[in-house]
Design a protein around this motif. Structure first.
Motif, PDB file in Angstrom:
ATOM      1  N   SER A  32       0.848  -1.132   0.106  1.00 56.68           N
ATOM      2  CA  SER A  32      -0.164  -0.058   0.092  1.00 56.68           C
ATOM      3  C   SER A  32       1.057   1.265   0.032  1.00 56.68           C
ATOM      4  O   SER A  32       1.812   1.350   0.814  1.00 56.68           O
ATOM      5  CB  SER A  32      -0.839   0.048   1.116  1.00 56.68           C
ATOM      6  OG  SER A  32      -1.689   1.137   1.296  1.00 56.68           O
ATOM      7  N   GLY A  33       0.603   2.146  -0.924  1.00 57.48           N
ATOM      8  CA  GLY A  33       1.342   3.368  -1.046  1.00 57.48           C
ATOM      9  C   GLY A  33       0.914   4.489  -0.204  1.00 57.48           C
ATOM     10  O   GLY A  33      -0.169   4.360   0.556  1.00 57.48           O
ATOM     11  N   THR A 233      -9.111  -2.382  -8.626  1.00 59.51           N
ATOM     12  CA  THR A 233      -8.712  -3.750  -7.627  1.00 59.51           C
ATOM     13  C   THR A 233      -8.340  -3.167  -6.420  1.00 59.51           C
ATOM     14  O   THR A 233      -8.722  -3.636  -5.351  1.00 59.51           O
ATOM     15  CB  THR A 233      -8.103  -4.760  -8.356  1.00 59.51           C
ATOM     16  OG1 THR A 233      -8.864  -5.150  -9.466  1.00 59.51           O
ATOM     17  CG2 THR A 233      -8.320  -5.937  -7.614  1.00 59.51           C
ATOM     18  N   VAL A 234      -7.151  -2.310  -6.612  1.00 61.19           N
ATOM     19  CA  VAL A 234      -6.598  -1.863  -5.122  1.00 61.19           C
ATOM     20  C   VAL A 234      -7.463  -1.067  -4.444  1.00 61.19           C
ATOM     21  O   VAL A 234      -7.404  -1.005  -3.213  1.00 61.19           O
ATOM     22  CB  VAL A 234      -5.164  -0.993  -5.596  1.00 61.19           C
ATOM     23  CG1 VAL A 234      -4.829  -0.377  -4.528  1.00 61.19           C
ATOM     24  CG2 VAL A 234      -4.190  -1.841  -6.253  1.00 61.19           C
ATOM     25  N   ASN A 269       6.056  -0.726   1.876  1.00 60.38           N
ATOM     26  CA  ASN A 269       6.995  -0.259   0.883  1.00 60.38           C
ATOM     27  C   ASN A 269       6.051   0.629  -0.141  1.00 60.38           C
ATOM     28  O   ASN A 269       4.760   0.867   0.243  1.00 60.38           O
ATOM     29  CB  ASN A 269       7.554  -1.296  -0.338  1.00 60.38           C
ATOM     30  CG  ASN A 269       6.680  -2.488  -0.525  1.00 60.38           C
ATOM     31  OD1 ASN A 269       7.086  -3.390  -0.385  1.00 60.38           O
ATOM     32  ND2 ASN A 269       5.723  -2.144  -1.306  1.00 60.38           N
ATOM     33  N   GLY A 270       6.332   1.263  -1.206  1.00 64.78           N
ATOM     34  CA  GLY A 270       5.481   1.973  -1.910  1.00 64.78           C
ATOM     35  C   GLY A 270       4.416   1.231  -2.682  1.00 64.78           C
ATOM     36  O   GLY A 270       4.401  -0.026  -2.643  1.00 64.78           O
ATOM     37  N   PRO A 271       3.599   2.027  -3.411  1.00 63.73           N
ATOM     38  CA  PRO A 271       2.532   1.234  -4.142  1.00 63.73           C
ATOM     39  C   PRO A 271       3.258   0.300  -5.227  1.00 63.73           C
ATOM     40  O   PRO A 271       4.209   0.594  -5.892  1.00 63.73           O
ATOM     41  CB  PRO A 271       1.926   2.414  -4.904  1.00 63.73           C
ATOM     42  CG  PRO A 271       2.873   3.624  -5.080  1.00 63.73           C
ATOM     43  CD  PRO A 271       3.779   3.408  -3.899  1.00 63.73           C
ATOM     44  N   THR A 287      14.398   3.086  -4.552  1.00 60.24           N
ATOM     45  CA  THR A 287      14.655   3.649  -3.346  1.00 60.24           C
ATOM     46  C   THR A 287      14.338   5.160  -3.468  1.00 60.24           C
ATOM     47  O   THR A 287      14.709   5.889  -2.633  1.00 60.24           O
ATOM     48  CB  THR A 287      15.948   3.414  -2.964  1.00 60.24           C
ATOM     49  OG1 THR A 287      16.777   3.850  -4.157  1.00 60.24           O
ATOM     50  CG2 THR A 287      16.187   2.025  -2.662  1.00 60.24           C
ATOM     51  N   ASP A 288      13.567   5.875  -4.458  1.00 58.29           N
ATOM     52  CA  ASP A 288      13.302   7.076  -4.372  1.00 58.29           C
ATOM     53  C   ASP A 288      12.001   7.285  -3.417  1.00 58.29           C
ATOM     54  O   ASP A 288      11.240   6.348  -2.792  1.00 58.29           O
ATOM     55  CB  ASP A 288      12.747   7.489  -5.811  1.00 58.29           C
ATOM     56  CG  ASP A 288      13.708   7.780  -6.747  1.00 58.29           C
ATOM     57  OD1 ASP A 288      14.849   8.456  -6.215  1.00 58.29           O
ATOM     58  OD2 ASP A 288      13.860   7.063  -7.781  1.00 58.29           O
ATOM     59  N   GLU A 289      11.564   8.683  -3.158  1.00 56.96           N
ATOM     60  CA  GLU A 289      10.588   8.875  -2.263  1.00 56.96           C
ATOM     61  C   GLU A 289       9.397   8.117  -2.142  1.00 56.96           C
ATOM     62  O   GLU A 289       8.923   7.528  -1.146  1.00 56.96           O
ATOM     63  CB  GLU A 289      10.170  10.441  -2.167  1.00 56.96           C
ATOM     64  CG  GLU A 289       9.638  11.004  -0.849  1.00 56.96           C
ATOM     65  CD  GLU A 289      10.539  11.386   0.297  1.00 56.96           C
ATOM     66  OE1 GLU A 289      10.172  11.852   1.081  1.00 56.96           O
ATOM     67  OE2 GLU A 289      11.699  10.948   0.326  1.00 56.96           O
ATOM     68  N   GLY A 290       8.908   7.875  -3.405  1.00 54.36           N
ATOM     69  CA  GLY A 290       7.406   7.369  -3.667  1.00 54.36           C
ATOM     70  C   GLY A 290       7.543   5.550  -3.240  1.00 54.36           C
ATOM     71  O   GLY A 290       6.742   5.041  -3.106  1.00 54.36           O
ATOM     72  N   GLY A 291       8.904   5.147  -3.473  1.00 58.76           N
ATOM     73  CA  GLY A 291       9.030   3.825  -3.304  1.00 58.76           C
ATOM     74  C   GLY A 291       9.362   3.367  -1.810  1.00 58.76           C
ATOM     75  O   GLY A 291       9.279   2.079  -1.518  1.00 58.76           O
TER      76      GLY A 291
END
Length: 607
Positions: A32-33, A233-234, A269-271, A287-291
């Motif tokens: 889940s992000g 679905t998510v 972790n990120g989405p 490993t960027d912010e969103g991840g």
């Protein structure tokens, strides 16, 4: 008389302290992000129960986890960076947390808590990597990195398989609630590592029907790369998670435990797809912010202020020192922790710690996050206050900060891996940094020399999944992703499958194989051997149920399509206490194939 009064007083104080010991419930979403919650501005859905949890306690403004599932779990469990604890990947043994690491559950168990885990473990399957060996008295779930069946799933209960009824998240949360009710009279530590929204993209009708026709008005930054069937679905899966969070909170209310229970919610972790995530760069695997940015909500009524915001950067490594401090529990690890204790700040105290840097490492790529900046894996610097979406490299404008963070990265990498960090080329994809063609995190050949342990008297059942074995000859996996896979295409006597095992206890072991075989192909004779010992059996029963290919709302992302497997007894085998290759092969093949193999189970016969 005075002596007796002192003893009585001490007993009363001790009893009061034990009664006051807070319960702890930790819920961990899978893939889940940060942007999957209405409280963070996502108008595609509503998550009222999670939002209420966040509002009734503290929200961490910048909370960071790892780029993949198993590493985050390792950091939560130990308070240490995952690379220190042996977690190298997400499958084929790379996900295992070294047996000499002590966990947060070990600490709570040592302090008299009842401990239970209910869900996806993902830090090792065999004892002493199994959750029952890591401080959890009760375990229900699956130890693999992902699962191929979400409806009526086969699950494990303390080493024994059973088939549940219902949707997997509903089932596991139900088991957690049973644990809470059973232990309501004493302090408990309840860990609920939820299995969604990790694929396969399966969800019950009651949630899917809310979103199957959704326009998905808030879209991901990658635009046309967003798969709307996946996004819908998510959204439905998040709706299911929200309902289950509500179930847990209601159970605490009904049992009058809410006031003395610390409740924690975050993600690993990120989405896991291109979808709305606040415009941040990156998703799962990078490993960027969103991840690596996750929500973290923490509630303890009357202790943690409602509506509070924790602004210093924090990470999964901080949860062990923080939760043990809040509960008055002493950590039991003799190894130095990387995490910081945030309990003083959560309880309204003054923050006296100085600046820090958090390391986000994944398969050769290292990014460093300070309070204000991120140095990405390629060495580019971003001002995360002015530019939270990492759109402009400011290395040239702020060379001193870039140099300082680069020095921190090099020092950390040298300390952990014994060599300096060498950034990959800008824009390149390291292993696990995306879906590069032909690449898969944790793919074979293995980069791990740890064998799979077998035969502990305190936990005599050892399940050797196909995931942990090596296909030989023409044998293949049922999908490219080893987790929850099974061996197929076994057609010749030269074909085989092997497991690198280390037998802890010499003795006689019962052997079973979870298999599937078309009725027309039944009759093969197979042999399991190890260091001269062997047992032989025949596949007498044809068993080949249909593939369960009607559960998904969107296409799978590497998971095998499963079927129901049958158990075949192969008799017993006497194993010496040593390391070697366990080999399964066919001696006679009357049909076109031998069988499909899900797992081999070895059970030590104890007196």
């Amino acid at each position: 008389m005075i002596h007796r009064l002192c003893l009585l007083l001490a007993l009363v104080v001790c009893t009061q302290l034990q009664a006051a010991a807070p319960n702890v419930v930790v819920m961990l979403a899978d893939d889940s992000g940060w942007g999957d919650y209405s409280i963070n501005g996502n108008t595609n859905l509503k998550t009222p129960n999670i939002d209420k949890l966040a509002q009734s306690g503290a929200q961490f403004d910048r909370f960071f986890v790892c780029a993949l599932c198993a590493p985050t779990r390792g950091e939560f469990l130990t308070g240490r960076y995952h690379s220190r604890g042996g977690v190298k990947g997400v499958s084929t043994g790379l996900e295992r947390l070294n047996a000499d690491e002590k966990t947060i559950a070990d600490a709570f168990l040592a302090s008299g808590y009842a401990t239970g885990a209910f869900g996806k473990w993902h830090n090792g399957s065999q004892w002493p990597y199994h959750p029952n060996a890591r401080g959890f008295q009760e375990y229900v779930g699956y130890t693999s990195g992902h699962w191929g069946e979400y409806f009526d799933p086969p699950l494990e209960h303390n080493g024994k398989m059973f088939r549940a009824k219902g949707f997997i998240v509903d089932v596991l949360v139900g088991k957690a609630m049973e644990f809470i009710e059973t232990n309501r009279e004493k302090p408990f530590f309840c860990y609920i590592p939820l299995t969604t929204p990790h694929s396969p993209f399966s969800v019950p009708d009651e949630h899917w029907n809310k979103f199957k026709d959704s326009p998905v008005t808030m879209r991901g930054a990658e635009g046309d790369k967003e798969d709307l069937a996946v996004s819908r679905t998510v959204l439905a899966m998040m709706d299911n998670i929200d309902v289950n969070v509500g179930r847990v909170l209601k159970k605490l209310d009904d049992l009058k435990l809410s006031e003395n229970t610390i409740v924690v919610y975050f993600s690993d972790n990120g989405p896991n797809s291109a979808r709305w995530n606040g415009g941040m760069k990156g998703k799962k695997g990078v490993t960027d912010e969103g991840g690596v940015r996750s929500v973290l909500f923490m509630r303890w009524p009357g202790k943690i202020k409602e509506g509070g915001t924790i602004t210093p950067i924090a990470g999964a490594i901080d949860l062990l020192p923080t939760l043990t401090a809040l509960a008055g529990v002493k950590p039991v690890s003799s190894k130095p922790l990387d995490g910081w204790d945030f309990s003083n700040l959560l309880l309204g105290g003054e923050w006296k710690r100085g600046p820090r840097e958090l390391m986000n490492y994944n398969s050769g790529r290292l990014s460093v996050r300070s309070q204000t900046h991120r140095l990405d894996a390629s060495g580019a610097l971003f001002d995360m206050v002015a530019d939270p979406n990492q759109t402009k490299d400011v290395t040239a404008e702020q060379p001193q900060i870039a140099a300082e963070l680069a020095a921190k990265a090099t020092a950390w990498h040298q300390e952990v891996f014994g060599k300096p960090y060498v950034p990959p080329p800008a824009g390149g994809k390291g292993k696990g940094q995306g879906k590069a063609k032909g690449k898969n995190p944790g793919a074979e050949p293995f980069a791990d020399d740890r064998p799979y342990p077998v035969g502990y008297t305190e936990f005599p059942i050892t399940m050797l999944e196909a995931r942990d074995g090596i296909p030989q000859g023409g044998v293949k996996r049922s999908s490219n992703a080893p987790n929850c896979s099974y061996f197929v295409n076994w057609k010749t006597k030269e074909d085989a499958m092997t497991w690198d095992i280390d037998v802890h206890t010499a003795g006689e072991y019962e052997v079973t194989i979870d298999y599937a075989c078309p009725e027309a192909d039944a009759g093969s004779t197979v042999q399991l051997s190890f260091d001269g010992a062997k047992t032989v059996g025949k596949v007498t029963l044809g068993w080949f149920p249909r593939l369960l290919d009607d559960q998904d709302r969107a296409s799978r992302k590497g998971e095998s399509i499963m079927r129901d497997f049958h158990s075949l007894s192969l008799g017993t085998i006497t194993l010496p206490a040593k390391r070697g290759l366990l080999r399964l092969q066919a001696l006679e093949i009357p049909g076109q194939t031998v069988m499909e193999v899900r797992r081999v189970t070895l059970t030590l016969k104890t007196k």
